[in-house]
Design a protein around this motif. Structure first.
Motif, PDB file in Angstrom:
ATOM      1  N   ASP A 123      14.458  -1.701   3.387  1.00 31.68           N
ATOM      2  CA  ASP A 123      13.317  -0.862   3.031  1.00 31.68           C
ATOM      3  C   ASP A 123      12.179  -1.829   2.757  1.00 31.68           C
ATOM      4  O   ASP A 123      12.221  -2.595   1.801  1.00 31.68           O
ATOM      5  N   SER A 126       6.253  -0.391   3.345  1.00 36.34           N
ATOM      6  CA  SER A 126       6.037   0.805   2.530  1.00 36.34           C
ATOM      7  C   SER A 126       4.683   0.905   1.818  1.00 36.34           C
ATOM      8  O   SER A 126       4.634   1.048   0.594  1.00 36.34           O
ATOM      9  N   PRO A 127       3.584   0.841   2.578  1.00 38.17           N
ATOM     10  CA  PRO A 127       2.273   0.972   1.943  1.00 38.17           C
ATOM     11  C   PRO A 127       2.035   2.409   1.503  1.00 38.17           C
ATOM     12  O   PRO A 127       2.807   3.307   1.844  1.00 38.17           O
ATOM     13  N   ASN A 128       0.983   2.599   0.731  1.00 39.67           N
ATOM     14  CA  ASN A 128       0.644   3.927   0.266  1.00 39.67           C
ATOM     15  C   ASN A 128      -0.457   4.515   1.119  1.00 39.67           C
ATOM     16  O   ASN A 128      -1.492   3.883   1.339  1.00 39.67           O
ATOM     17  N   HIS A 137       1.516  -5.525  -0.088  1.00 36.10           N
ATOM     18  CA  HIS A 137       2.322  -4.916   0.960  1.00 36.10           C
ATOM     19  C   HIS A 137       2.497  -5.870   2.131  1.00 36.10           C
ATOM     20  O   HIS A 137       3.487  -5.815   2.838  1.00 36.10           O
ATOM     21  N   HIS A 163       9.229   3.084   3.903  1.00 33.33           N
ATOM     22  CA  HIS A 163       9.247   4.178   2.921  1.00 33.33           C
ATOM     23  C   HIS A 163       7.802   4.460   2.487  1.00 33.33           C
ATOM     24  O   HIS A 163       7.383   4.112   1.374  1.00 33.33           O
ATOM     25  N   GLY A 165       4.381   5.545   1.119  1.00 32.18           N
ATOM     26  CA  GLY A 165       3.969   6.265  -0.089  1.00 32.18           C
ATOM     27  C   GLY A 165       3.071   7.419   0.329  1.00 32.18           C
ATOM     28  O   GLY A 165       1.859   7.320   0.256  1.00 32.18           O
ATOM     29  N   GLU A 262       8.051   9.000   1.435  1.00 32.67           N
ATOM     30  CA  GLU A 262       8.437   9.796   0.267  1.00 32.67           C
ATOM     31  C   GLU A 262       8.448  11.290   0.555  1.00 32.67           C
ATOM     32  O   GLU A 262       9.320  12.020   0.088  1.00 32.67           O
ATOM     33  N   TYR A 312       8.433   9.647  -8.155  1.00 28.59           N
ATOM     34  CA  TYR A 312       8.814   8.507  -7.314  1.00 28.59           C
ATOM     35  C   TYR A 312      10.321   8.233  -7.404  1.00 28.59           C
ATOM     36  O   TYR A 312      10.993   8.088  -6.382  1.00 28.59           O
ATOM     37  N   ASP A 316      13.366   8.409  -4.635  1.00 30.02           N
ATOM     38  CA  ASP A 316      14.184   7.244  -4.267  1.00 30.02           C
ATOM     39  C   ASP A 316      15.677   7.552  -4.388  1.00 30.02           C
ATOM     40  O   ASP A 316      16.486   7.040  -3.605  1.00 30.02           O
ATOM     41  N   VAL A 336      10.426  -5.113  -2.512  1.00 35.09           N
ATOM     42  CA  VAL A 336       9.328  -4.503  -3.276  1.00 35.09           C
ATOM     43  C   VAL A 336       8.948  -5.446  -4.425  1.00 35.09           C
ATOM     44  O   VAL A 336       9.822  -6.084  -5.021  1.00 35.09           O
ATOM     45  N   GLN A 340       8.201  -3.678  -9.891  1.00 34.54           N
ATOM     46  CA  GLN A 340       9.007  -2.449  -9.831  1.00 34.54           C
ATOM     47  C   GLN A 340      10.471  -2.683 -10.176  1.00 34.54           C
ATOM     48  O   GLN A 340      11.338  -1.881  -9.865  1.00 34.54           O
ATOM     49  N   HIS A 343      12.014   0.130 -12.225  1.00 27.90           N
ATOM     50  CA  HIS A 343      12.213   1.329 -11.401  1.00 27.90           C
ATOM     51  C   HIS A 343      13.541   1.245 -10.644  1.00 27.90           C
ATOM     52  O   HIS A 343      14.324   2.194 -10.644  1.00 27.90           O
ATOM     53  N   PHE A 344      13.803   0.115 -10.031  1.00 25.04           N
ATOM     54  CA  PHE A 344      15.039   0.009  -9.247  1.00 25.04           C
ATOM     55  C   PHE A 344      16.274  -0.066 -10.141  1.00 25.04           C
ATOM     56  O   PHE A 344      17.325   0.474  -9.797  1.00 25.04           O
TER      57      PHE A 344
HETATM   58  N1  ARG Z   1       4.945   2.653  -1.835  1.00 27.01           N
HETATM   59  C1  ARG Z   1       5.473   1.886  -2.900  1.00 27.01           C
HETATM   60  C2  ARG Z   1       4.383   1.033  -3.505  1.00 27.01           C
HETATM   61  O1  ARG Z   1       3.456   0.684  -2.840  1.00 27.01           O
HETATM   62  C3  ARG Z   1       6.585   0.973  -2.438  1.00 27.01           C
HETATM   63  C4  ARG Z   1       7.810   1.692  -1.967  1.00 27.01           C
HETATM   64  C5  ARG Z   1       9.010   0.796  -1.952  1.00 27.01           C
HETATM   65  N2  ARG Z   1      10.203   1.431  -1.525  1.00 27.01           N
HETATM   66  C6  ARG Z   1      10.925   2.320  -2.235  1.00 27.01           C
HETATM   67  N3  ARG Z   1      11.984   2.858  -1.694  1.00 27.01           N
HETATM   68  N4  ARG Z   1      10.565   2.644  -3.469  1.00 27.01           N
HETATM   69  O2  ARG Z   1       4.446   0.683  -4.659  1.00 27.01           O
END
Ligand code: ARG
Length: 570
Positions: A123, A126-128, A137, A163, A165, A262, A312, A316, A336, A340, A343-344
């Motif tokens: 994974d 994964s930009p937003n 990113h 992934h 955002g 997402e 979020y 996930d 990532v 974060q 979060h993980f």
């Molecule tokens: N879009 C998220 C960000 O920019 C990162 C996502 C990473 N991947 C995931 N499965 N959470 O912070």
């Protein structure tokens, strides 16, 4: 698949040692290092781990053991130095073994089959949506891409997932802002820039006008409820942003197997929440739904806010379950940023509590920041760097350098693109993942520094030697013509490549490959500056050309593993 030359040598050392010590092959291999200078030998076995069993000092053990060991096959000499036993390989046997292996395997040199039949999901990037593709990113993108390539070398099937955002409260803000200040024409002309300035404006104005936040929440609620207008705008923002991201992936030549972001998991969230509830872990807390993780020393994982919107983390959790059902992965890697980490930890813990046995196959691969000399970049304040401009600048600067160095070069623009973009990629990947990347044009474009252009330039130089040679390269050469210290150093480095690939993959650390390439370039350039490769002496020429061919092949493969191009001319 056959063992690599380096493995054959370490196997030999293991065989020699295991007759005398009570250690298993892995323990012996782990205790093997490199002596401080090449004159001392090629491998050093430290006797420290034996001290307890032998009830003697490591130095005494090393002395005694050395006397009992006899060199055989690839090992020519065994000597004692302090607490170490040094092994010297037999060059006469080793050099042909390595060069013939590289020569016969070509571009597949360094590959192995430890991952055959296994799948790894990565994974990354994964930009937003609706935010600029930032430098953070970019790090995820280049590190993730290289990790995919490394795992493919090990024989794994690798699934790259972006992934995106593309869901969350920020879309409420964006729609609210667009409704107030947005202009369709402007947005069409420069989508991400305009969306971004709407986002920035929203935050500035929301400071003054409290009702804006409420408006945004209301829009997000409508979006989650699937109301038409909200969905239409969201779709549009998503589409125009993706188009811009795609341009960056094209520049980098990076592809994904899936763009399930997402929003893809929206339809699964209710079920996910039910599952957590049914397992007895969900708790109401001030109207929100949480999983209490206090007994693990982790703050609670929020599944649903008091206004009913999902989060979020919920997405996930759903994504991991979906991905396992879809890909049956043996490992899933999330590339990532380090911010974060928590979060993980929370997501992985919840999946573990739900009893998924694959929860321990989930890995968060964090990384440090990019620094432009003036600290971290933020998307809220608006002092962000637009990546496409960064690439453009890299290409322009590189083109100027090439113009000076090699005015005759054809396809100058294309080469400048490969080198300019490569410089940025290499600058990132040669920095240890957890360290902050320091972004300085002068440093990363220096053709003689520890840079991408330097590695590519070395590659192009050896390509040019082979072009000049113009004949078929062969591996039935007189290998004893390649036994100078400099050549031996190159051969040894070449032999290490398969283990470098393995280590980089195991540690999720492409910098291991980047650093290796710099070492190989240094040793190879030293050889090249010292010896004439193409000379009147046919036998010597043939031997040196074979060495050059092997260097070029490994450099090319290494660049490819990092996700860089290897120009034949520069
Ligand atoms: N879009 C998220 C960000 O920019 C990162 C996502 C990473 N991947 C995931 N499965 N959470 O912070």
């Amino acid at each position: 698949m056959e063992n690599s030359a380096a493995e054959k040598v370490t196997d030999q050392i293991v065989d020699i040692l295991k007759q005398q010590v009570k250690l298993n092959p892995t323990q012996i291999r782990d205790a093997l290092g490199t002596p401080p200078t090449a004159e001392l030998g090629d491998y050093a076995f430290g006797c420290f781990t034996l001290a307890k069993e032998w009830r003697k000092s490591p130095t005494a053990i090393a002395q005694e053991l050395t006397k009992r060991l006899r060199p055989e096959s690839y090992i020519k000499k065994i000597e004692n130095a302090g607490p170490y036993i040094n092994f010297t390989v037999d060059r006469e046997k080793f050099t042909p073994l390595v060069l013939r292996e590289v020569f016969s395997r070509g571009d597949s040199y360094g590959n192995c089959d430890v991952g055959a039949g296994k799948t790894v999901v990565v994974d990354f990037s994964s930009p937003n949506i609706a935010k600029p593709f930032g430098v953070g990113h970019l790090r995820s993108t280049v590190i993730g891409n290289s990790i995919c390539r490394l795992y493919r070398c090990l024989g794994y099937t690798c699934i790259g997932i972006n992934h995106l955002g593309d869901w969350g409260t920020q879309f409420g803000k964006l729609i609210a802002a667009y409704k107030r200040w947005g202009k369709e024409g402007q947005l069409k002309a420069e989508p991400v820039r305009q969306l971004y300035s709407l986002y920035v404006k929203f935050h500035a104005e929301a400071q003054k006008e409290k009702s804006l936040e409420k408006e945004a929440r209301e829009w997000f609620r409508r979006l989650e409820a699937g109301e038409r207008e909200a969905i239409r705008l969201w779709r549009w923002f998503r589409e125009i942003s993706l188009k811009e991201f795609q341009r960056i992936y094209d520049i980098l030549d990076i592809h994904f197997d899936s763009y399930a972001g997402e929003s893809f998991y929206n339809s699964m969230l209710a079920e996910t929440i039910e599952e957590v509830k049914a397992a007895g872990f969900a708790q109401e807390s001030q109207g929100a739904l949480i999983v209490d993780l206090e007994r693990f020393g982790i703050p609670p994982c929020l599944l649903r806010k008091s206004d009913g919107s999902t989060l979020y983390a919920t997405r996930d959790i759903a994504a991991a379950i979906y991905r396992f059902n879809t890909y049956r992965f043996d490992k899933m890697i999330y590339v990532v940023g380090a911010d974060q980490r928590l979060h993980f930890q929370q997501v992985f813990k919840v999946l573990e509590l739900l009893g998924y046995p694959w929860a321990d196959a989930l890995v968060h691969v964090p990384f440090g920041l990019v620094r432009f000399g003036n600290g971290k970049m933020s998307t809220r304040k608006g002092n962000v760097v637009f990546l496409e401009e960064v690439f453009q600048r890299a290409v322009e600067l590189t083109e100027k350098i090439i113009e000076e160095k090699n005015p005759e070069l054809q396809d100058r623009r294309e080469v400048a693109t490969q080198v300019g973009v490569g410089a940025i990629v290499f600058n990132d990947l040669s920095t240890k993942r957890m360290k902050d990347v320091d972004f300085s044009w002068d440093r990363m474009l220096n053709f003689n520094g520890q840079t991408g252009p330097y590695v590519q330039y070395t590659y192009a130089r050896f390509s040019s030697v082979l072009r000049k040679y113009g004949r078929q390269v062969e591996d039935n050469v007189n290998f004893s013509l390649l036994n100078s210290t400099m050549e031996t150093r190159v051969v040894k480095l070449l032999s290490r490549f398969p283990e470098v690939v393995k280590r980089a993959a195991n540690e999720y650390e492409p910098s291991v490959v980047a650093t290796y390439l710099l070492d190989l370039c240094e040793a190879s350039n030293q050889f090249y500056n010292h010896f004439r490769v193409l000379s009147e002496d046919l036998e010597t020429t043939k031997a040196r050309v074979l060495l050059v061919w092997c260097i070029k092949t490994v450099l090319g493969k290494g660049l490819k593993v990092l996700g860089m191009k290897a120009p034949e001319r520069m």
